[in-house]
Design an enzyme around this catalytic site. Structure first.
Site, PDB file in Angstrom:
ATOM      1  N   ASP A   2       4.912   6.617   4.042  1.00 26.79           N
ATOM      2  CA  ASP A   2       3.789   7.380   3.510  1.00 26.79           C
ATOM      3  C   ASP A   2       2.751   7.664   4.596  1.00 26.79           C
ATOM      4  O   ASP A   2       2.533   6.838   5.486  1.00 26.79           O
ATOM      5  CB  ASP A   2       3.149   6.586   2.368  1.00 26.79           C
ATOM      6  CG  ASP A   2       2.248   7.462   1.514  1.00 26.79           C
ATOM      7  OD1 ASP A   2       2.370   8.695   1.598  1.00 26.79           O
ATOM      8  OD2 ASP A   2       1.423   6.903   0.777  1.00 26.79           O
ATOM      9  N   GLY A   5       1.155  13.511   5.597  1.00 23.18           N
ATOM     10  CA  GLY A   5       0.170  14.557   5.315  1.00 23.18           C
ATOM     11  C   GLY A   5      -1.177  14.221   5.942  1.00 23.18           C
ATOM     12  O   GLY A   5      -1.808  15.071   6.588  1.00 23.18           O
ATOM     13  N   ARG A   6      -1.620  12.976   5.756  1.00 27.24           N
ATOM     14  CA  ARG A   6      -2.924  12.568   6.295  1.00 27.24           C
ATOM     15  C   ARG A   6      -2.926  12.578   7.830  1.00 27.24           C
ATOM     16  O   ARG A   6      -3.906  12.913   8.464  1.00 27.24           O
ATOM     17  CB  ARG A   6      -3.313  11.175   5.758  1.00 27.24           C
ATOM     18  CG  ARG A   6      -3.944  11.251   4.380  1.00 27.24           C
ATOM     19  CD  ARG A   6      -3.932   9.911   3.701  1.00 27.24           C
ATOM     20  NE  ARG A   6      -2.602   9.612   3.168  1.00 27.24           N
ATOM     21  CZ  ARG A   6      -2.250   8.437   2.698  1.00 27.24           C
ATOM     22  NH1 ARG A   6      -3.107   7.431   2.717  1.00 27.24           N
ATOM     23  NH2 ARG A   6      -1.051   8.248   2.198  1.00 27.24           N
ATOM     24  N   TRP A   7      -1.797  12.212   8.398  1.00 28.62           N
ATOM     25  CA  TRP A   7      -1.661  12.221   9.868  1.00 28.62           C
ATOM     26  C   TRP A   7      -1.872  13.645  10.373  1.00 28.62           C
ATOM     27  O   TRP A   7      -2.601  13.875  11.353  1.00 28.62           O
ATOM     28  CB  TRP A   7      -0.272  11.709  10.236  1.00 28.62           C
ATOM     29  CG  TRP A   7      -0.003  11.556  11.700  1.00 28.62           C
ATOM     30  CD1 TRP A   7      -0.172  10.434  12.455  1.00 28.62           C
ATOM     31  CD2 TRP A   7       0.505  12.572  12.594  1.00 28.62           C
ATOM     32  NE1 TRP A   7       0.196  10.675  13.757  1.00 28.62           N
ATOM     33  CE2 TRP A   7       0.610  11.975  13.872  1.00 28.62           C
ATOM     34  CE3 TRP A   7       0.875  13.907  12.440  1.00 28.62           C
ATOM     35  CZ2 TRP A   7       1.077  12.678  14.984  1.00 28.62           C
ATOM     36  CZ3 TRP A   7       1.337  14.614  13.545  1.00 28.62           C
ATOM     37  CH2 TRP A   7       1.425  13.994  14.801  1.00 28.62           C
ATOM     38  N   ARG A  15       0.950  20.354   7.206  1.00 32.00           N
ATOM     39  CA  ARG A  15       1.615  19.131   6.739  1.00 32.00           C
ATOM     40  C   ARG A  15       2.999  18.949   7.375  1.00 32.00           C
ATOM     41  O   ARG A  15       3.424  17.833   7.653  1.00 32.00           O
ATOM     42  CB  ARG A  15       1.743  19.148   5.218  1.00 32.00           C
ATOM     43  CG  ARG A  15       0.422  18.989   4.493  1.00 32.00           C
ATOM     44  CD  ARG A  15       0.623  19.051   2.987  1.00 32.00           C
ATOM     45  NE  ARG A  15       1.430  17.941   2.498  1.00 32.00           N
ATOM     46  CZ  ARG A  15       0.958  16.729   2.240  1.00 32.00           C
ATOM     47  NH1 ARG A  15      -0.318  16.456   2.420  1.00 32.00           N
ATOM     48  NH2 ARG A  15       1.761  15.777   1.803  1.00 32.00           N
ATOM     49  N   HIS A  19       5.394  15.728   8.851  1.00 36.65           N
ATOM     50  CA  HIS A  19       6.780  15.362   8.503  1.00 36.65           C
ATOM     51  C   HIS A  19       7.652  15.343   9.767  1.00 36.65           C
ATOM     52  O   HIS A  19       8.511  14.475   9.913  1.00 36.65           O
ATOM     53  CB  HIS A  19       7.345  16.334   7.472  1.00 36.65           C
ATOM     54  CG  HIS A  19       6.616  16.296   6.155  1.00 36.65           C
ATOM     55  ND1 HIS A  19       6.258  15.114   5.551  1.00 36.65           N
ATOM     56  CD2 HIS A  19       6.171  17.287   5.333  1.00 36.65           C
ATOM     57  CE1 HIS A  19       5.623  15.382   4.406  1.00 36.65           C
ATOM     58  NE2 HIS A  19       5.553  16.687   4.255  1.00 36.65           N
ATOM     59  N   SER A  47      11.215  11.782  -2.967  1.00 36.64           N
ATOM     60  CA  SER A  47      11.292  11.207  -4.322  1.00 36.64           C
ATOM     61  C   SER A  47      11.636  12.289  -5.341  1.00 36.64           C
ATOM     62  O   SER A  47      11.485  13.486  -5.071  1.00 36.64           O
ATOM     63  CB  SER A  47       9.957  10.556  -4.688  1.00 36.64           C
ATOM     64  OG  SER A  47       8.986  11.540  -4.968  1.00 36.64           O
ATOM     65  N   LEU A 113      24.545  -1.159  11.267  1.00 42.13           N
ATOM     66  CA  LEU A 113      23.400  -1.000  10.363  1.00 42.13           C
ATOM     67  C   LEU A 113      23.832  -0.113   9.203  1.00 42.13           C
ATOM     68  O   LEU A 113      24.341   0.979   9.403  1.00 42.13           O
ATOM     69  CB  LEU A 113      22.222  -0.328  11.092  1.00 42.13           C
ATOM     70  CG  LEU A 113      21.022   0.020  10.198  1.00 42.13           C
ATOM     71  CD1 LEU A 113      20.281  -1.240   9.752  1.00 42.13           C
ATOM     72  CD2 LEU A 113      20.053   0.964  10.917  1.00 42.13           C
ATOM     73  N   ARG A 170       5.488  -0.600   2.726  1.00 41.23           N
ATOM     74  CA  ARG A 170       4.884   0.716   2.502  1.00 41.23           C
ATOM     75  C   ARG A 170       3.791   0.929   3.542  1.00 41.23           C
ATOM     76  O   ARG A 170       2.970   0.036   3.773  1.00 41.23           O
ATOM     77  CB  ARG A 170       4.285   0.827   1.104  1.00 41.23           C
ATOM     78  CG  ARG A 170       3.729   2.234   0.877  1.00 41.23           C
ATOM     79  CD  ARG A 170       3.013   2.408  -0.427  1.00 41.23           C
ATOM     80  NE  ARG A 170       2.590   3.796  -0.547  1.00 41.23           N
ATOM     81  CZ  ARG A 170       2.808   4.571  -1.594  1.00 41.23           C
ATOM     82  NH1 ARG A 170       3.419   4.093  -2.638  1.00 41.23           N
ATOM     83  NH2 ARG A 170       2.385   5.814  -1.603  1.00 41.23           N
ATOM     84  N   ARG A 176       1.142   0.694  -3.701  1.00 42.22           N
ATOM     85  CA  ARG A 176       1.955   1.143  -4.839  1.00 42.22           C
ATOM     86  C   ARG A 176       3.425   1.123  -4.452  1.00 42.22           C
ATOM     87  O   ARG A 176       3.763   1.266  -3.283  1.00 42.22           O
ATOM     88  CB  ARG A 176       1.630   2.608  -5.191  1.00 42.22           C
ATOM     89  CG  ARG A 176       0.351   2.868  -5.877  1.00 42.22           C
ATOM     90  CD  ARG A 176       0.332   4.330  -6.387  1.00 42.22           C
ATOM     91  NE  ARG A 176       0.334   5.285  -5.290  1.00 42.22           N
ATOM     92  CZ  ARG A 176      -0.753   5.672  -4.622  1.00 42.22           C
ATOM     93  NH1 ARG A 176      -1.923   5.169  -4.927  1.00 42.22           N
ATOM     94  NH2 ARG A 176      -0.672   6.544  -3.647  1.00 42.22           N
ATOM     95  N   SER A 178       5.410   3.390  -6.139  1.00 42.88           N
ATOM     96  CA  SER A 178       5.737   4.813  -6.332  1.00 42.88           C
ATOM     97  C   SER A 178       7.192   5.042  -6.724  1.00 42.88           C
ATOM     98  O   SER A 178       7.877   5.873  -6.132  1.00 42.88           O
ATOM     99  CB  SER A 178       5.385   5.620  -5.081  1.00 42.88           C
ATOM    100  OG  SER A 178       4.001   5.610  -4.883  1.00 42.88           O
TER     101      SER A 178
HETATM  102  C1  FPP Z   1       5.154  10.862   2.441  1.00 45.73           C
HETATM  103  O1  FPP Z   1       4.018  11.336   3.122  1.00 45.73           O
HETATM  104  C2  FPP Z   1       6.356  11.306   3.143  1.00 45.73           C
HETATM  105  C3  FPP Z   1       7.264  12.182   2.618  1.00 45.73           C
HETATM  106  C4  FPP Z   1       7.150  12.763   1.277  1.00 45.73           C
HETATM  107  C5  FPP Z   1       8.423  12.646   3.420  1.00 45.73           C
HETATM  108  C6  FPP Z   1       9.092  11.651   4.301  1.00 45.73           C
HETATM  109  C7  FPP Z   1       9.892  12.395   5.282  1.00 45.73           C
HETATM  110  C8  FPP Z   1      10.019  12.102   6.589  1.00 45.73           C
HETATM  111  C9  FPP Z   1       9.466  10.879   7.203  1.00 45.73           C
HETATM  112  C10 FPP Z   1      10.686  13.045   7.527  1.00 45.73           C
HETATM  113  C11 FPP Z   1      12.133  13.116   7.624  1.00 45.73           C
HETATM  114  C12 FPP Z   1      12.972  11.987   7.133  1.00 45.73           C
HETATM  115  C13 FPP Z   1      14.180  11.667   7.652  1.00 45.73           C
HETATM  116  C14 FPP Z   1      15.009  10.628   7.011  1.00 45.73           C
HETATM  117  C15 FPP Z   1      14.694  12.337   8.848  1.00 45.73           C
HETATM  118  P1  FPP Z   1       3.012  12.328   2.382  1.00 45.73           P
HETATM  119  O2  FPP Z   1       3.427  13.722   2.695  1.00 45.73           O
HETATM  120  O3  FPP Z   1       2.962  11.989   0.928  1.00 45.73           O
HETATM  121  O4  FPP Z   1       1.680  11.954   3.119  1.00 45.73           O
HETATM  122  P2  FPP Z   1       0.213  11.875   2.518  1.00 45.73           P
HETATM  123  O5  FPP Z   1       0.228  10.838   1.425  1.00 45.73           O
HETATM  124  O6  FPP Z   1      -0.626  11.456   3.691  1.00 45.73           O
HETATM  125  O7  FPP Z   1      -0.125  13.243   2.017  1.00 45.73           O
END
Ligand code: FPP
Length: 224
Positions: A2, A5-7, A15, A19, A47, A113, A170, A176, A178
């Site tokens: 998680d 987005g904030r990053w 956003r 990712h 999710s 793994l 997390r 959470r 989630s």
């Molecule tokens: C949650 O951050 C992250 C996701 C919904 C996507 C996770 C995907 C990746 C890490 C990239 C690719 C994955 C693989 C396996 C190559 P958020 O967008 O909800 O962030 P925020 O809560 O800060 O808005």
């Protein structure tokens, strides 16, 4: 995983940049797992609820996953990683499903793994779908409900054959689950790290393992 987005927001970037940086953290996390002898790792990448994000972000995320599977599979295979997708895979298009199958087929024999990527995964959905499959198995006489125990039920979950997690981590400072591995995490140790996923690296992985090592696990039994 998680905090993508904030990053990105903190850097005034779209956003998708978060990712993309998150995919780099995925690589570091896999290397750290291999380096520390962890045998099973599940990454929650998308999710069931993430389908409700704007169409553009869903497209960018699935595009990123497709790119990852296409371009990093050979390297994962070389590293001895066995990849498996868990979740509602039928919600992805045929091309994506073919990528999942190709990745699973190529890496099926690897043992260093076991890497599960949870895609269109939801704990409640997993339990509901398991219940429907179980009901069908009862209907056709393949399962005797009188003799069904928890392990028998777990065989209908998408994690069949995968041990329950010992440790669940997390990132991003949220407390959470989630909807992640709800049945399977009954006795998992929970660690919440105050780092945004794109910044996650080997030291955070080691920190989580260290916190886990200091926990006293009793599985509901009396203190000894
Ligand atoms: C949650 O951050 C992250 C996701 C919904 C996507 C996770 C995907 C990746 C890490 C990239 C690719 C994955 C693989 C396996 C190559 P958020 O967008 O909800 O962030 P925020 O809560 O800060 O808005």
């Amino acid at each position: 995983m998680d905090g993508n987005g904030r990053w990105a927001q903190a850097r005034r970037l779209p956003r998708v940049a978060g990712h993309r940086a998150g995919a780099g953290a995925v690589r570091r996390c896999i290397q750290a797992a291999i380096g520390s002898g962890v045998e099973w790792l599940t990454l929650y990448a998308f999710s069931s609820e993430n389908w409700r994000r704007p169409v553009q972000e869903v497209g960018e995320l699935t595009g990123l996953l497709r790119h990852y599977l296409r371009h990093e599979l050979a390297e994962l295979h070389r590293e001895g990683v066995c990849l498996r997708v868990i979740g509602e895979r039928e919600r992805f298009d045929a091309e994506m499903r073919a990528e999942f199958e190709r990745a699973e087929r190529l890496t099926a024999g690897n043992t260093r793994l076991k890497l599960m990527i949870a895609l269109s995964y939801g704990g409640r959905s997993d339990i509901l779908r398991a219940s429907l499959r179980l009901a069908e198995a009862v209907r056709v006489g393949a399962v005797d409900p009188e003799r069904l125990d928890e392990a028998g039920f777990a065989r209908f979950l998408s994690t069949d054959g995968i041990p329950d997690p010992d440790l669940m981590v997390r990132t991003s400072g949220e407390f959470r689950l989630s909807n992640f591995l709800l049945w399977q995490s009954a006795y998992a140790e929970l660690v919440f790290l105050d780092v945004l996923w794109p910044d996650f690296g080997a030291t955070h992985f080691a920190d989580a393992l260290d916190r886990y090592a200091r926990r006293d696990r009793r599985f509901g039994a009396r203190p000894g």
